[in-house]
Design an enzyme around this catalytic site. Structure first.
Site, PDB file in Angstrom:
ATOM      1  N   GLY A   1     -20.737  33.169-116.635  1.00 55.80           N
ATOM      2  CA  GLY A   1     -19.427  32.967-116.006  1.00 55.80           C
ATOM      3  C   GLY A   1     -19.440  32.223-114.689  1.00 55.80           C
ATOM      4  O   GLY A   1     -18.546  31.422-114.416  1.00 55.80           O
TER       5      GLY A   1
ATOM      6  N   GLU B   1     -21.466  35.360-108.172  1.00 57.86           N
ATOM      7  CA  GLU B   1     -20.906  35.957-109.384  1.00 57.86           C
ATOM      8  C   GLU B   1     -19.447  35.516-109.532  1.00 57.86           C
ATOM      9  O   GLU B   1     -18.774  35.219-108.535  1.00 57.86           O
ATOM     10  CB  GLU B   1     -21.038  37.493-109.274  1.00 57.86           C
ATOM     11  CG  GLU B   1     -20.407  38.312-110.358  1.00 57.86           C
ATOM     12  CD  GLU B   1     -20.943  38.084-111.761  1.00 57.86           C
ATOM     13  OE1 GLU B   1     -21.051  36.910-112.180  1.00 57.86           O
ATOM     14  OE2 GLU B   1     -21.208  39.063-112.467  1.00 57.86           O
ATOM     15  N   ASP B   2     -18.986  35.456-110.760  1.00 57.36           N
ATOM     16  CA  ASP B   2     -17.611  35.020-110.996  1.00 57.36           C
ATOM     17  C   ASP B   2     -16.579  36.063-110.576  1.00 57.36           C
ATOM     18  O   ASP B   2     -15.616  35.752-109.891  1.00 57.36           O
ATOM     19  CB  ASP B   2     -17.402  34.614-112.471  1.00 57.36           C
ATOM     20  CG  ASP B   2     -17.898  35.659-113.469  1.00 57.36           C
ATOM     21  OD1 ASP B   2     -18.298  36.770-113.059  1.00 57.36           O
ATOM     22  OD2 ASP B   2     -17.886  35.358-114.681  1.00 57.36           O
TER      23      ASP B   2
ATOM     24  N   ASP C   1     -15.529  43.560-110.749  1.00 51.65           N
ATOM     25  CA  ASP C   1     -14.545  44.403-111.425  1.00 51.65           C
ATOM     26  C   ASP C   1     -14.914  45.859-111.105  1.00 51.65           C
ATOM     27  O   ASP C   1     -14.645  46.329-110.010  1.00 51.65           O
ATOM     28  CB  ASP C   1     -14.623  44.043-112.917  1.00 51.65           C
ATOM     29  CG  ASP C   1     -13.538  44.678-113.766  1.00 51.65           C
ATOM     30  OD1 ASP C   1     -13.020  45.721-113.399  1.00 51.65           O
ATOM     31  OD2 ASP C   1     -13.214  44.133-114.841  1.00 51.65           O
TER      32      ASP C   1
ATOM     33  N   PHE D   1      -6.864  40.773-116.864  1.00 58.57           N
ATOM     34  CA  PHE D   1      -8.037  40.126-117.451  1.00 58.57           C
ATOM     35  C   PHE D   1      -7.795  38.626-117.345  1.00 58.57           C
ATOM     36  O   PHE D   1      -6.758  38.125-117.752  1.00 58.57           O
ATOM     37  CB  PHE D   1      -8.278  40.543-118.907  1.00 58.57           C
ATOM     38  CG  PHE D   1      -9.650  40.140-119.347  1.00 58.57           C
ATOM     39  CD1 PHE D   1     -10.749  40.932-119.040  1.00 58.57           C
ATOM     40  CD2 PHE D   1      -9.863  38.939-120.011  1.00 58.57           C
ATOM     41  CE1 PHE D   1     -12.033  40.546-119.392  1.00 58.57           C
ATOM     42  CE2 PHE D   1     -11.145  38.542-120.364  1.00 58.57           C
ATOM     43  CZ  PHE D   1     -12.222  39.348-120.063  1.00 58.57           C
ATOM     44  N   VAL D   2      -8.743  37.932-116.743  1.00 60.39           N
ATOM     45  CA  VAL D   2      -8.538  36.508-116.457  1.00 60.39           C
ATOM     46  C   VAL D   2      -9.604  35.651-117.141  1.00 60.39           C
ATOM     47  O   VAL D   2     -10.721  36.111-117.384  1.00 60.39           O
ATOM     48  CB  VAL D   2      -8.535  36.227-114.934  1.00 60.39           C
ATOM     49  CG1 VAL D   2      -7.295  36.811-114.282  1.00 60.39           C
ATOM     50  CG2 VAL D   2      -9.787  36.782-114.262  1.00 60.39           C
TER      51      VAL D   2
ATOM     52  N   ASP E   1     -14.549  33.981-119.546  1.00 57.80           N
ATOM     53  CA  ASP E   1     -14.280  33.894-120.987  1.00 57.80           C
ATOM     54  C   ASP E   1     -13.552  35.116-121.541  1.00 57.80           C
ATOM     55  O   ASP E   1     -13.573  36.187-120.965  1.00 57.80           O
ATOM     56  CB  ASP E   1     -15.596  33.761-121.742  1.00 57.80           C
ATOM     57  CG  ASP E   1     -16.374  35.078-121.747  1.00 57.80           C
ATOM     58  OD1 ASP E   1     -16.637  35.604-120.651  1.00 57.80           O
ATOM     59  OD2 ASP E   1     -16.681  35.598-122.839  1.00 57.80           O
TER      60      ASP E   1
ATOM     61  N   ARG F   1     -13.703  29.311-121.325  1.00 59.89           N
ATOM     62  CA  ARG F   1     -14.486  29.010-120.126  1.00 59.89           C
ATOM     63  C   ARG F   1     -14.187  27.608-119.621  1.00 59.89           C
ATOM     64  O   ARG F   1     -14.281  27.323-118.431  1.00 59.89           O
ATOM     65  CB  ARG F   1     -15.994  29.072-120.435  1.00 59.89           C
ATOM     66  CG  ARG F   1     -16.521  30.449-120.755  1.00 59.89           C
ATOM     67  CD  ARG F   1     -18.042  30.400-120.805  1.00 59.89           C
ATOM     68  NE  ARG F   1     -18.625  31.556-121.457  1.00 59.89           N
ATOM     69  CZ  ARG F   1     -18.898  32.712-120.857  1.00 59.89           C
ATOM     70  NH1 ARG F   1     -18.618  32.872-119.585  1.00 59.89           N
ATOM     71  NH2 ARG F   1     -19.442  33.704-121.523  1.00 59.89           N
TER      72      ARG F   1
HETATM   73  P1  XMP Z   1     -18.116  44.796-113.592  1.00 62.70           P
HETATM   74  O1  XMP Z   1     -17.101  45.728-114.205  1.00 62.70           O
HETATM   75  O2  XMP Z   1     -19.506  45.164-113.978  1.00 62.70           O
HETATM   76  O3  XMP Z   1     -17.771  43.450-114.299  1.00 62.70           O
HETATM   77  O4  XMP Z   1     -17.912  44.631-112.109  1.00 62.70           O
HETATM   78  C1  XMP Z   1     -18.276  42.274-113.883  1.00 62.70           C
HETATM   79  C2  XMP Z   1     -18.514  41.386-115.069  1.00 62.70           C
HETATM   80  O5  XMP Z   1     -17.514  41.584-116.056  1.00 62.70           O
HETATM   81  C3  XMP Z   1     -16.939  40.410-116.458  1.00 62.70           C
HETATM   82  N1  XMP Z   1     -15.486  40.497-116.192  1.00 62.70           N
HETATM   83  C4  XMP Z   1     -14.583  39.621-116.595  1.00 62.70           C
HETATM   84  N2  XMP Z   1     -14.729  38.497-117.312  1.00 62.70           N
HETATM   85  N3  XMP Z   1     -12.409  38.111-117.134  1.00 62.70           N
HETATM   86  C5  XMP Z   1     -13.630  37.756-117.574  1.00 62.70           C
HETATM   87  O6  XMP Z   1     -13.751  36.729-118.209  1.00 62.70           O
HETATM   88  C6  XMP Z   1     -12.188  39.221-116.401  1.00 62.70           C
HETATM   89  O7  XMP Z   1     -11.045  39.509-116.015  1.00 62.70           O
HETATM   90  C7  XMP Z   1     -13.336  40.025-116.138  1.00 62.70           C
HETATM   91  N4  XMP Z   1     -13.514  41.182-115.450  1.00 62.70           N
HETATM   92  C8  XMP Z   1     -14.850  41.429-115.512  1.00 62.70           C
HETATM   93  C9  XMP Z   1     -17.616  39.322-115.688  1.00 62.70           C
HETATM   94  O8  XMP Z   1     -18.466  38.648-116.575  1.00 62.70           O
HETATM   95  C10 XMP Z   1     -18.452  39.972-114.637  1.00 62.70           C
HETATM   96  O9  XMP Z   1     -19.752  39.459-114.630  1.00 62.70           O
HETATM   97 MG    MG Z   2     -20.126  37.465-115.642  1.00 59.20          MG
END
Ligand code: XMP
Ligand code: MG
Length: 173
Positions: A42, A96-97, A100, A149-150, A156, A162
């Site tokens: 990502g 990191e992208d 969450d 969710f984005v 993705d 992506r």
């Molecule tokens: P956590 O919950 O571990 O999540 O902090 C981080 C990873 O989860 C993915 N992620 C998303 N990917 N849209 C996405 O495409 C979202 O809204 C989203 N929220 C979490 C992301 O890959 C990240 O590395």
């Molecule tokens: Mg990721």
């Protein structure tokens, strides 16, 4: 699920914020050289735009962590790629992208610490603070967003979207 008609974050907004983040990062590291560790897949888009605005001595590594299936976190991430060398004794900027629940970044930091970097700082493009389950230290943050969710700009939904140049919300049909 379907894409929102309008982007949540437009391409120009993202680009402007990346420039600001790069300035913050340059200021924080000063003369020190550092290694950017981009979390695949990502953050590849964000990371590529960001490193082009960082000092030319900056080195780049990739780490592959996978934790999501569809729009659900699937527990602790698995590491499919880990940069064994290139980290030890280096100042690491983890890129990191999206942050969450925090589990992915916490696990990545824990894994990186095992190879003894000189320091770790963290840069995330997006932060969903309302979803946090585990505290994570973030020094550089692009945008705080609500619990959507984005997708797009590297993010993705089941590997699709992506390639979108802006960031969109995924909505129920
Ligand atoms: P956590 O919950 O571990 O999540 O902090 C981080 C990873 O989860 C993915 N992620 C998303 N990917 N849209 C996405 O495409 C979202 O809204 C989203 N929220 C979490 C992301 O890959 C990240 O590395
Ligand atoms: Mg990721």
């Amino acid at each position: 699920m379907r894409l929102s008609d309008e982007p949540l974050l437009h391409t120009a907004e993202i680009a402007a914020r990346v420039v600001e983040l790069a300035a913050e990062i340059r200021h924080a590291y000063g003369e020190a050289t550092f290694t950017v560790v981009v979390v695949l897949k990502g953050a590849a888009w964000f990371g590529a735009d960001l490193v082009r605005l960082l000092p030319p001595t900056t080195t780049v590594e990739f780490i592959r962590a996978k934790s999501y299936v569809g729009d659900r976190s699937a527990g602790p991430p698995e590491f499919a790629l880990f940069p064994e060398s290139g980290i030890t004794d280096q100042h690491v900027l983890l890129v990191e992208d999206i942050l969450d629940t925090g589990h992915t970044l916490a696990a990545v930091c824990e894994r990186l610490l095992k190879v003894c970097p000189a320091s770790i700082k963290t840069c995330v493009l997006l932060d969903k603070p309302s979803r946090r389950e585990i505290a994570v230290d973030v020094q550089f943050r692009g945008f705080e967003i609500d619990d959507h969710f984005v997708v797009g700009y590297g993010l993705d939904y089941n590997e699709q979207y992506r390639a979108l140049p802006a960031i969109y919300r995924m909505l129920p049909e």
